[in-house]
Scaffold this active site. Structure first.
Site, PDB file in Angstrom:
ATOM      1  CG  HIS A  72      -2.087  -0.934   1.046  1.00 37.81           C
ATOM      2  ND1 HIS A  72      -3.340  -0.679   1.537  1.00 37.81           N
ATOM      3  CD2 HIS A  72      -2.175  -2.119   0.405  1.00 37.81           C
ATOM      4  CE1 HIS A  72      -4.155  -1.675   1.214  1.00 37.81           C
ATOM      5  NE2 HIS A  72      -3.470  -2.563   0.546  1.00 37.81           N
ATOM      6  CE1 TYR A 201      -5.292   3.990   8.918  1.00 34.26           C
ATOM      7  CE2 TYR A 201      -5.885   3.791  11.240  1.00 34.26           C
ATOM      8  CZ  TYR A 201      -5.112   3.406  10.163  1.00 34.26           C
ATOM      9  OH  TYR A 201      -4.153   2.431  10.323  1.00 34.26           O
ATOM     10  N   PRO A 293      -4.659   0.502  18.828  1.00 31.51           N
ATOM     11  CG  PRO A 293      -6.627  -0.561  18.194  1.00 31.51           C
ATOM     12  CD  PRO A 293      -5.934   0.025  19.372  1.00 31.51           C
ATOM     13  CE  LYS A 297       3.758   3.202  13.314  1.00 33.55           C
ATOM     14  NZ  LYS A 297       3.871   2.603  11.985  1.00 33.55           N
ATOM     15  CE1 TYR A 385      -1.229   3.927   9.401  1.00 31.91           C
ATOM     16  CE2 TYR A 385      -0.195   2.972   7.454  1.00 31.91           C
ATOM     17  CZ  TYR A 385      -1.223   2.989   8.385  1.00 31.91           C
ATOM     18  OH  TYR A 385      -2.239   2.066   8.298  1.00 31.91           O
TER      19      TYR A 385
HETATM   20  C1  PHB Z   1      -6.472  -4.172  10.849  1.00 29.85           C
HETATM   21  O1  PHB Z   1      -6.477  -4.421   9.632  1.00 29.85           O
HETATM   22  O2  PHB Z   1      -6.907  -4.978  11.675  1.00 29.85           O
HETATM   23  C2  PHB Z   1      -5.937  -2.860  11.290  1.00 29.85           C
HETATM   24  C3  PHB Z   1      -5.357  -2.016  10.361  1.00 29.85           C
HETATM   25  C4  PHB Z   1      -4.865  -0.781  10.758  1.00 29.85           C
HETATM   26  C5  PHB Z   1      -4.961  -0.406  12.074  1.00 29.85           C
HETATM   27  C6  PHB Z   1      -5.514  -1.262  13.012  1.00 29.85           C
HETATM   28  C7  PHB Z   1      -6.017  -2.483  12.619  1.00 29.85           C
HETATM   29  O3  PHB Z   1      -4.498   0.817  12.448  1.00 29.85           O
END
Ligand code: PHB
Ligand code: APR
Length: 390
Positions: A72, A201, A293, A297, A385
């Site tokens: 990505h 997000y 989450p 990280k 990130y």
């Molecule tokens: C996930 O795909 O479970 C996931 C992806 C990004 C995050 C947290 C969880 O920041």
């Protein structure tokens, strides 16, 4: 039994270290409380930094990840109807992240340990760490009626947040830092096409939401929920309706829904234990630190610990140089805190906090507006990130 490094915990941290050391001729035994099936049934995050993927390749476990993982180059942040694409590739000097589930990472590591006849002992009970400050530590555990003993040079505590290793450090030595957030994430896994080819997000006054994926046919979605909510309170329909409300309407209109194949609620917490070494015990991964989450990280913070610890142990066994082990705690914690800072920042930027004051809400609006309008701010986000260097 006798080994050089006794590793407590057969999660990704313990397995990766065991595999890396094995390839350099250093003997390990991994003790895992659960069965392998249980470990492989846990659904965890799925965004891997470059540093983590490199370690997997070095551990000779990268083939399936390289084939099936998705690269990505960016992700989205939405704020009600506004949508920003953060160009990770452009703003991080050409770096990217790999979307590949942690469960698959763990499966690949187990397969590699099998291939090389590594010793991973499952279903161990009552693990106890002994004589950690002597130069002959040992570990005991119970299997059925039998108590077994492993003598070793070093013990690695890679047994997660609820493990026994950190608790073996005297209370007056360990300093703990913790931030508990007043909400959790309700997560759903479904066999549906992801709503967007890249993660979204989403900030919304009803609460945060995240659109993620495991592949182009397997989606992972989350919505922020109060800590008092139970999984049983959420039907699939209620979940999809709530998710749609929190996404920009053009995205919500594209959402493919379907039955959930996993549904769970995870509380959000930041936690760090210092130091990460006590005598001949070294802590790594979730045993020493947890992040919320947001920002993905968790596993990536474990990876930097494993990198430092691996090189420290290699220095000791190969070159008779203990400086890497001596400096382990300080070095690992410096990066751990940066990952904590980033996760904390993303969490407070995107979530709706109950009982927040009007001033702080305005500040959140303004922080987000600044991010949407400033390439410098997006560069800083991208740098973190994709992962700060080890
Ligand atoms: C996930 O795909 O479970 C996931 C992806 C990004 C995050 C947290 C969880 O920041
Ligand atoms: N004895 C033996 N094993 C134990 C014990 C114990 N007393 N207590 C816990 N374990 C095992 C758990 O069953 C688990 O399989 O230790 C393992 C720890 O694995 P994880 O919790 O996955 O932690 P870690 O390997 O550090 O993985 C990094 O980053 O944020 C996260 O979700 C992410 O799990 C991921 C983690």
């Amino acid at each position: 039994m006798k080994t050089q490094v006794c590793i407590i915990g057969g999660g990704p941290s313990g397995l990766l270290l065991s595999q890396l050391l094995h390839l350099k001729g250093i003997d390990t035994i991994v003790l895992e409380r659960q069965s392998r099936d249980y470990v492989l049934s846990r659904i965890r995050a799925g965004v891997l930094e470059h540093g983590f993927t490199e370690l997997m390749r070095e551990a000779e476990c990268g083939a399936r990840m390289d084939e099936e993982g998705e690269i990505h180059e960016g992700f989205f942040i939405s704020d009600h109807e506004d949508l920003l694409r953060v160009d990770l590739h452009k703003f991080s000097g050409g770096q990217t992240v790999t979307v590949y589930g942690q469960t698959e990472v763990t499966r690949d590591l187990y397969e590699a340990r099998d291939r090389m006849d590594g010793t991973v002992i499952h279903n161990v009970e009552d693990v106890v760490l002994h004589d950690l400050t002597s130069d002959r530590p040992h570990v005991t555990y119970r299997a059925g009626d039998e108590t077994l003993r492993i003598d070793c040079d070093y013990v690695v505590g890679a047994d997660g947040y609820h493990g026994v290793s950190r608790k073996s450090i005297p209370k007056d030595v360990l300093k703990e830092y913790e931030k508990v957030y007043p909400f959790g994430w309700l997560g759903v896994l479904s066999r549906t096409k992801p709503v967007s080819p890249e993660l979204i997000y989403a900030r919304h006054e009803r609460g945060f939401a995240l659109c993620s994926m495991r592949s182009q046919v397997l989606s992972r979605y989350y919505v922020q929920v109060p800590l008092t909510d139970k999984v049983e309170d959420w039907s699939d329909d209620a979940f999809w309706t709530e998710l749609q409300r929190r996404l920009p309407s053009e995205v919500a209109g594209q959402l493919e829904t379907g039955p959930s194949i996993e549904k769970s609620i995870a509380p959000l917490r930041g936690y760090v234990a210092e130091p990460m070494r006590y005598g001949n015990l070294f802590l790594a991964g979730d045993a020493a630190h947890i992040v919320p989450p947001t920002g993905a990280k968790g596993l990536n913070s474990a990876a930097s610990d494993i990198h430092y610890l691996y090189h420290g142990l290699l220095g000791h066994y190969r070159d008779g140089d203990d400086s890497g082990l001596e400096g382990y705690s300080e070095k690992a914690l410096a990066r751990v805190w940066k990952a904590q800072r980033f996760s904390w920042w993303m969490t407070q930027l995107l979530h709706t906090f109950p009982d927040t004051i009007a001033y702080d809400r305005r500040m959140q609006d303004t922080e987000l507006a600044y991010l949407f309008s400033s390439e410098a701010a997006q560069r800083s986000l991208a740098e973190n990130y994709v992962g700060l260097p080890f």
